[in-house]
Write a protein that holds these residues in place. Structure first.
Motif, PDB file in Angstrom:
ATOM      1  N   ARG A  53       0.769  -1.097  -0.006  1.00  0.00           N
ATOM      2  CA  ARG A  53      -0.122  -0.153  -0.036  1.00  0.00           C
ATOM      3  C   ARG A  53       0.930   1.194  -0.188  1.00  0.00           C
ATOM      4  O   ARG A  53       1.721   1.289   0.747  1.00  0.00           O
ATOM      5  CB  ARG A  53      -0.968   0.299   1.208  1.00  0.00           C
ATOM      6  CG  ARG A  53      -2.026   1.198   1.241  1.00  0.00           C
ATOM      7  CD  ARG A  53      -3.091   0.908   2.252  1.00  0.00           C
ATOM      8  NE  ARG A  53      -4.080   1.693   1.894  1.00  0.00           N
ATOM      9  CZ  ARG A  53      -5.014   1.688   0.873  1.00  0.00           C
ATOM     10  NH1 ARG A  53      -4.934   0.388   0.165  1.00  0.00           N
ATOM     11  NH2 ARG A  53      -6.122   2.479   0.751  1.00  0.00           N
ATOM     12  N   VAL A  54       0.702   2.104  -0.980  1.00  0.00           N
ATOM     13  CA  VAL A  54       1.511   3.442  -1.013  1.00  0.00           C
ATOM     14  C   VAL A  54       0.731   4.420  -1.416  1.00  0.00           C
ATOM     15  O   VAL A  54      -0.682   4.486  -1.608  1.00  0.00           O
ATOM     16  CB  VAL A  54       2.482   3.287  -2.218  1.00  0.00           C
ATOM     17  CG1 VAL A  54       3.656   1.848  -2.110  1.00  0.00           C
ATOM     18  CG2 VAL A  54       1.780   3.220  -3.678  1.00  0.00           C
ATOM     19  N   ARG A  55       1.210   5.710  -1.119  1.00  0.00           N
ATOM     20  CA  ARG A  55       0.717   7.066  -1.082  1.00  0.00           C
ATOM     21  C   ARG A  55       1.428   8.075  -1.986  1.00  0.00           C
ATOM     22  O   ARG A  55       2.617   8.149  -2.045  1.00  0.00           O
ATOM     23  CB  ARG A  55       0.526   7.557   0.248  1.00  0.00           C
ATOM     24  CG  ARG A  55       0.104   8.983   0.226  1.00  0.00           C
ATOM     25  CD  ARG A  55       0.193   9.775   1.580  1.00  0.00           C
ATOM     26  NE  ARG A  55      -0.407   8.823   2.680  1.00  0.00           N
ATOM     27  CZ  ARG A  55       0.467   8.291   3.662  1.00  0.00           C
ATOM     28  NH1 ARG A  55       1.672   8.642   3.565  1.00  0.00           N
ATOM     29  NH2 ARG A  55      -0.303   7.654   4.490  1.00  0.00           N
TER      30      ARG A  55
ATOM     31  N   LEU B 256      -0.814   2.131  -9.665  1.00  0.00           N
ATOM     32  CA  LEU B 256      -1.442   2.308  -8.670  1.00  0.00           C
ATOM     33  C   LEU B 256      -2.895   1.746  -8.816  1.00  0.00           C
ATOM     34  O   LEU B 256      -3.488   2.176  -9.677  1.00  0.00           O
ATOM     35  CB  LEU B 256      -1.552   3.905  -8.119  1.00  0.00           C
ATOM     36  CG  LEU B 256      -2.198   3.943  -6.783  1.00  0.00           C
ATOM     37  CD1 LEU B 256      -1.281   3.282  -5.582  1.00  0.00           C
ATOM     38  CD2 LEU B 256      -2.170   5.585  -6.462  1.00  0.00           C
TER      39      LEU B 256
ATOM     40  N   VAL C  40       6.400   8.322  -4.991  1.00  0.00           N
ATOM     41  CA  VAL C  40       5.460   7.549  -4.017  1.00  0.00           C
ATOM     42  C   VAL C  40       6.364   7.221  -2.605  1.00  0.00           C
ATOM     43  O   VAL C  40       7.334   7.095  -2.708  1.00  0.00           O
ATOM     44  CB  VAL C  40       4.711   6.221  -4.805  1.00  0.00           C
ATOM     45  CG1 VAL C  40       4.094   6.505  -5.701  1.00  0.00           C
ATOM     46  CG2 VAL C  40       6.021   5.258  -5.109  1.00  0.00           C
ATOM     47  N   GLU C  41       5.449   6.936  -1.671  1.00  0.00           N
ATOM     48  CA  GLU C  41       6.026   6.408  -0.343  1.00  0.00           C
ATOM     49  C   GLU C  41       5.130   5.539   0.089  1.00  0.00           C
ATOM     50  O   GLU C  41       3.804   5.193  -0.275  1.00  0.00           O
ATOM     51  CB  GLU C  41       6.052   7.729   0.725  1.00  0.00           C
ATOM     52  CG  GLU C  41       4.721   8.270   1.208  1.00  0.00           C
ATOM     53  CD  GLU C  41       4.807   9.504   1.791  1.00  0.00           C
ATOM     54  OE1 GLU C  41       6.150   9.997   2.035  1.00  0.00           O
ATOM     55  OE2 GLU C  41       3.815   9.940   2.116  1.00  0.00           O
TER      56      GLU C  41
ATOM     57  N   ARG D 255       3.005  11.349  -3.430  1.00  0.00           N
ATOM     58  CA  ARG D 255       3.533  12.439  -2.557  1.00  0.00           C
ATOM     59  C   ARG D 255       3.372  13.875  -3.355  1.00  0.00           C
ATOM     60  O   ARG D 255       3.589  14.944  -2.724  1.00  0.00           O
ATOM     61  CB  ARG D 255       4.951  12.131  -1.997  1.00  0.00           C
ATOM     62  CG  ARG D 255       4.923  10.934  -1.107  1.00  0.00           C
ATOM     63  CD  ARG D 255       6.427  10.846  -0.569  1.00  0.00           C
ATOM     64  NE  ARG D 255       7.838  11.777  -0.976  1.00  0.00           N
ATOM     65  CZ  ARG D 255       8.886  11.717  -0.470  1.00  0.00           C
ATOM     66  NH1 ARG D 255       9.115  10.756   0.300  1.00  0.00           N
ATOM     67  NH2 ARG D 255       9.718  12.651  -0.771  1.00  0.00           N
TER      68      ARG D 255
ATOM     69  N   ILE E 292      -6.395   1.681  -7.115  1.00  0.00           N
ATOM     70  CA  ILE E 292      -7.312   2.165  -6.164  1.00  0.00           C
ATOM     71  C   ILE E 292      -8.630   1.580  -6.034  1.00  0.00           C
ATOM     72  O   ILE E 292      -9.349   1.160  -7.109  1.00  0.00           O
ATOM     73  CB  ILE E 292      -7.714   3.710  -6.670  1.00  0.00           C
ATOM     74  CG1 ILE E 292      -6.378   4.555  -6.681  1.00  0.00           C
ATOM     75  CG2 ILE E 292      -8.588   4.397  -5.472  1.00  0.00           C
ATOM     76  CD1 ILE E 292      -6.502   5.767  -7.592  1.00  0.00           C
TER      77      ILE E 292
ATOM     78  N   ALA F 194       2.555   3.799   2.640  1.00  0.00           N
ATOM     79  CA  ALA F 194       1.425   4.398   3.215  1.00  0.00           C
ATOM     80  C   ALA F 194       1.341   4.157   4.729  1.00  0.00           C
ATOM     81  O   ALA F 194       1.760   3.111   5.077  1.00  0.00           O
ATOM     82  CB  ALA F 194       0.204   3.934   2.688  1.00  0.00           C
TER      83      ALA F 194
ATOM     84  N   GLU G 249      -3.956   7.052  -2.087  1.00  0.00           N
ATOM     85  CA  GLU G 249      -3.470   5.861  -1.586  1.00  0.00           C
ATOM     86  C   GLU G 249      -3.957   4.604  -2.376  1.00  0.00           C
ATOM     87  O   GLU G 249      -5.139   4.819  -3.006  1.00  0.00           O
ATOM     88  CB  GLU G 249      -3.640   5.491  -0.299  1.00  0.00           C
ATOM     89  CG  GLU G 249      -2.919   6.516   0.844  1.00  0.00           C
ATOM     90  CD  GLU G 249      -3.288   6.272   2.307  1.00  0.00           C
ATOM     91  OE1 GLU G 249      -3.743   5.109   2.678  1.00  0.00           O
ATOM     92  OE2 GLU G 249      -2.979   7.190   2.916  1.00  0.00           O
TER      93      GLU G 249
END
Length: 185
Positions: A138-140, A162, A182-183, A142, A164, A185, A150
């Motif tokens: 799971r990533v967000r 990604l 991306v980072e 930035r 969703i 989450a 996310e």
């Protein structure tokens, strides 16, 4: 009470490495800020090592200093055969905690991954370290138009995507995220 002391001597190279056992790279966890000392001691015992270093400028109020620090703090890589003698030769070095992997036995690292790190560190191109992101994580996002969104990181045809999801209706949509930062989450 009698004191008992025994010195164990290991051969420079395992006598079994020539018997068909292939050497692999393994990650070793070391004491904090002891990576260089551990590398030197392993090399003295005949173990091939790789300690990727980066140059940083440390600033204090009165001066600047250029320092070489390990890219991966508290870790270095060693190439050896998966024999008990070679593992013990490494584990007996002061400052080595364990092999990284299940049950402390270590997980072989493909040569291609070590070569990729070596190429980037030694090469002329600018690079920076990045948090580890794994496909399925799971990533967000930035930055950019999708900032804050996310989802799950997937790979399709070599491109990062990604996904969703709306859990309540069990539906998902996907968007390419090449070029976005991306980072986890």
């Amino acid at each position: 009470m009698a004191a008992f002391s025994e010195i164990v001597h290991f051969p420079q190279k395992s006598p079994w490495t020539g018997g068909g056992q292939v050497e692999h790279w393994y990650a070793l966890q070391t004491r904090v800020q002891r990576e260089k000392v551990v590398q030197q001691r392993l090399q003295e015992r005949g173990v091939t090592t790789f300690l990727p270093m980066v140059t940083e400028v440390h600033r204090w109020s009165d001066r600047k200093k250029i320092v070489q620090i390990p890219l991966f703090r508290s870790y270095l890589f060693a190439k050896l055969a998966p024999s008990r003698v070679d593992r013990l030769r490494v584990l007996c070095v002061d400052g080595v905690f364990a092999f990284v992997g299940p049950r402390g036995e270590g997980t072989p690292i493909p040569d291609a991954q070590i070569d990729a790190v070596r190429t980037l560190v030694e090469g002329p191109l600018p690079w920076s370290s990045h948090p580890f992101l794994k496909i399925g994580q799971r990533v967000r996002i930035r930055n950019g138009a999708l900032e804050g969104i996310e989802g799950i990181l997937v790979s399709r045809s070599g491109e990062s995507t990604l996904v969703i999801s709306v859990d309540a209706i069990q539906r998902s949509m996907a968007v390419r995220i090449e070029g976005y930062d991306v980072e986890a989450a």
